[in-house]
Design a protein around this motif. Structure first.
Motif, mmCIF file in Angstrom:
data_model
loop_
_atom_site.group_PDB
_atom_site.id
_atom_site.type_symbol
_atom_site.label_atom_id
_atom_site.label_comp_id
_atom_site.label_asym_id
_atom_site.label_seq_id
_atom_site.Cartn_x
_atom_site.Cartn_y
_atom_site.Cartn_z
ATOM 1 N N ALA A 1 38.954 41.767 45.301
ATOM 2 C CA ALA A 1 39.667 40.727 44.864
ATOM 3 C C ALA A 1 38.917 39.798 43.954
ATOM 4 C CB ALA A 1 40.367 39.920 45.990
ATOM 5 N N ALA A 2 37.802 40.531 43.124
ATOM 6 C CA ALA A 2 36.865 40.002 42.350
ATOM 7 C C ALA A 2 37.319 39.061 41.380
ATOM 8 C CB ALA A 2 35.940 41.180 41.959
ATOM 9 N N TYR A 3 38.489 39.546 40.896
ATOM 10 C CA TYR A 3 39.222 38.713 39.590
ATOM 11 C C TYR A 3 40.587 38.137 40.143
ATOM 12 C CZ TYR A 3 36.391 42.236 37.651
ATOM 13 O OH TYR A 3 35.109 43.206 37.290
ATOM 14 N N GLN A 4 40.688 37.834 41.409
ATOM 15 C CA GLN A 4 42.164 37.447 41.883
ATOM 16 C C GLN A 4 42.260 36.084 41.251
ATOM 17 O OE1 GLN A 4 42.688 34.643 44.053
ATOM 18 N NE2 GLN A 4 45.064 35.112 44.110
ATOM 19 N N ALA A 5 41.291 35.246 40.849
ATOM 20 C CA ALA A 5 41.580 33.896 40.147
ATOM 21 C C ALA A 5 41.891 33.905 38.787
ATOM 22 C CB ALA A 5 40.411 33.038 40.607
ATOM 23 N N LEU A 6 41.763 34.894 38.134
ATOM 24 C CA LEU A 6 41.753 35.132 36.633
ATOM 25 C C LEU A 6 43.137 35.615 36.248
ATOM 26 C CD1 LEU A 6 38.038 36.148 35.947
ATOM 27 C CD2 LEU A 6 39.125 33.693 36.041
ATOM 28 N N ARG A 7 44.350 34.966 36.616
ATOM 29 C CA ARG A 7 45.443 35.205 36.162
ATOM 30 C C ARG A 7 46.000 34.324 34.872
ATOM 31 N NH1 ARG A 7 50.167 37.975 36.945
ATOM 32 N NH2 ARG A 7 49.423 38.994 38.999
ATOM 33 N N TYR A 8 46.321 34.993 33.783
ATOM 34 C CA TYR A 8 46.606 34.392 32.563
ATOM 35 C C TYR A 8 48.308 33.998 32.317
ATOM 36 C CZ TYR A 8 42.086 36.028 32.108
ATOM 37 O OH TYR A 8 40.525 36.463 32.430
ATOM 38 N N ASP A 9 48.925 35.218 32.695
ATOM 39 C CA ASP A 9 50.327 35.033 32.821
ATOM 40 C C ASP A 9 51.004 35.933 33.677
ATOM 41 O OD1 ASP A 9 50.213 37.511 31.236
ATOM 42 O OD2 ASP A 9 49.977 36.512 29.357
ATOM 43 N N GLY A 10 52.302 35.949 33.758
ATOM 44 C CA GLY A 10 53.073 36.639 34.716
ATOM 45 C C GLY A 10 53.203 35.881 36.188
ATOM 46 N N GLU A 11 53.863 36.289 37.046
ATOM 47 C CA GLU A 11 54.069 35.877 38.200
ATOM 48 C C GLU A 11 52.943 36.415 39.339
ATOM 49 O OE1 GLU A 11 57.391 35.522 41.672
ATOM 50 O OE2 GLU A 11 58.024 36.079 39.734
ATOM 51 N N ALA A 12 52.235 35.517 39.915
ATOM 52 C CA ALA A 12 51.180 35.875 40.987
ATOM 53 C C ALA A 12 52.026 36.599 42.107
ATOM 54 C CB ALA A 12 50.675 34.929 41.742
ATOM 55 N N VAL A 13 50.938 37.795 42.510
ATOM 56 C CA VAL A 13 51.401 38.508 43.735
ATOM 57 C C VAL A 13 50.859 38.382 44.903
ATOM 58 C CG1 VAL A 13 51.939 41.081 44.271
ATOM 59 C CG2 VAL A 13 51.983 40.399 41.723
ATOM 60 N N PRO A 14 51.163 38.141 45.960
ATOM 61 C CA PRO A 14 50.405 37.836 46.965
ATOM 62 C C PRO A 14 49.357 38.874 47.436
ATOM 63 C CG PRO A 14 52.875 37.485 47.558
ATOM 64 C CD PRO A 14 52.729 38.355 46.305
ATOM 65 N N PRO A 15 48.301 38.633 47.899
ATOM 66 C CA PRO A 15 47.278 39.699 48.310
ATOM 67 C C PRO A 15 47.708 40.524 49.443
ATOM 68 C CG PRO A 15 46.273 37.475 48.103
ATOM 69 C CD PRO A 15 47.591 37.205 48.126
ATOM 70 N N ILE A 16 47.144 41.705 49.254
ATOM 71 C CA ILE A 16 47.564 42.896 50.480
ATOM 72 C C ILE A 16 47.526 42.234 51.726
ATOM 73 C CG2 ILE A 16 47.347 45.009 51.079
ATOM 74 C CD1 ILE A 16 46.018 45.653 48.194
ATOM 75 N N LEU A 17 46.499 41.435 51.929
ATOM 76 C CA LEU A 17 46.137 41.014 53.233
ATOM 77 C C LEU A 17 47.322 39.890 53.676
ATOM 78 C CD1 LEU A 17 44.541 40.593 55.799
ATOM 79 C CD2 LEU A 17 42.826 39.173 54.651
#
Length: 403
Positions: A208-224
């Motif tokens: 999940a190295a890039y998990q915090a870098l969302r620019y647009d679109g709807e966030a998806v829950p992590p697999i965990l």
């Protein structure tokens, strides 16, 4: 002279130089426009915040602890902050379910060592992060293709692994804005991957190295997080979450973490003790202070800056790429992935580009476990401003037309 070849372990033959590490040397050449290194922009590092944190750690009552040996699990206040951060993304956990590693790369190495015997099968995406392949290679696995949305039946995957002399040991992927493609696995794909892992009875390594870098679109829950919703208890989960501060605060301090079930953390702690005792205490103290003070504000600024660079690259690609070139449209991260016409070779294109156009990128073949798909390249936009992106895509488009 000593004949080193006669004493080297067989696994050493699987260790190869990273193409990205080699390409980073080009950054010292001022006339090169580089889209090669997938690294954060140093101009955006919170240097002042880290300077103040280091000063407090070294001049106050914590100075002795900051320079002393520490516990292998990691600095507890940092693990407590991480536990709170994980809860905010749908993964409530305790500090004792967090292990601090020297960057997420160390976590990948440890997990390869923990899980793989020679000839075992690692399921990886096609393409996959080359650093993960490099970490796993030392433990002599066989690779099989992971496609959560259209995989072969679990029985067929297991039978192929057994025929190769081992068994399937894990599935590895970066679910959010993957390196190298920039693509994100949607919720249905994540749920399907959990089903596959259950059928194969294997862990999932979620990078999940890039998990915090969302620019647009709807966030998806992590697999965990999705697995926790199914099972209700982290210790019942098979997903191993690997996080990192490298892309959002500082790569040079080498602070990452793992969240997983207690038996996994316990084994990884033993590996940490044997390998380096613990990650640098001073770095952990400073990271905790900076994260606690500015993480949300700082990552919001990164998303604004990197998002604008992503937009600039997509627009420049649309203007300058010739017909027959396709590319991904990432919702976050640092990368755009180009697929070139069949028969074109990314490594050859790079050689010509460096000679004639002075533009650097990463050939795609190194991201495939079988060395296939040479007609691909990775472009990183994180360290290029909009003018550099426009000029670089103009030059690259010109080269592709000439080829």
């Amino acid at each position: 002279m000593m004949d080193w070849q006669q004493v080297l372990a067989t696994r050493s033959g699987r260790m190869k130089a990273s193409e990205i590490r080699e390409l980073l040397k080009l950054l010292d050449q001022p006339d090169i426009i580089s889209f090669a290194g997938g690294i954060p922009d140093p101009a955006l590092f919170p240097a002042a915040a880290f300077r103040d944190a280091m000063d407090r750690a070294l001049t106050g009552p914590m100075a002795g602890a900051a320079l002393q040996y520490s516990v292998s699990e990691g600095y507890r206040p940092l693990r407590e902050w991480i536990a709170g951060h994980m809860a905010s993304i749908g993964i409530p956990c305790a500090a004792d379910q967090v292990l601090i590693t020297s960057g997420s790369q160390q976590a990948l190495d440890y997990l390869g060592k923990l899980l793989l015997d020679p000839a075992d099968t690692a399921l990886v995406t096609w393409p996959a992060y080359m650093g993960a392949l490099g970490a796993f290679n030392a433990y002599e696995p066989r690779y099989d293709r992971l496609d959560p949305k259209g995989n072969r039946p679990a029985e067929a995957i297991a039978e192929a692994a057994e025929a190769a002399g081992g068994r399937v040991k894990f599935a590895y992927l970066s679910a959010d804005f993957a390196n190298p493609t920039g693509e994100t696995l949607d919720r249905s794909g994540r749920e399907a991957l959990l089903d596959l892992a259950e059928a194969l009875d294997i862990p999932i390594i979620e990078d999940a190295a890039y998990q915090a870098l969302r620019y647009d679109g709807e966030a998806v829950p992590p697999i965990l997080a999705l697995e926790l919703a199914r099972k209700g208890d982290l210790d019942a989960c098979r997903t191993i979450y690997s996080g990192s501060f490298s892309k959002v605060l500082s790569p040079g301090l080498r602070v990452g973490w793992v969240v997983a079930a207690a038996p996994v953390i316990q084994r990884l702690v033993l590996m940490k003790q044997a390998a380096d005792l613990h990650s640098p205490t001073l770095n952990q103290i400073a990271t905790e202070q900076v994260a606690r003070a500015i993480f949300d504000e700082h990552t919001a600024n990164l998303r604004r800056v990197y998002g604008a660079r992503r937009d600039a690259m997509l627009a420049a690609l649309a203007r300058h790429m010739p017909e027959g070139v396709r590319w991904t449209r990432p919702e976050g991260g640092m990368f755009v992935w180009l697929t070139l016409p069949e028969g074109m070779e990314g490594a050859d294109l790079l050689a010509r580009s460096l000679k004639s156009e002075r533009v650097a990128f990463v050939p795609g073949r190194a991201f495939f476990a079988d060395g296939s798909n040479g007609n691909t390249i990775r472009l990183a936009f994180s360290c290029a401003d909009e003018a550099m992106i426009e000029e670089g895509m103009k030059r690259l488009g010109r080269l592709l037309r000439a080829v």
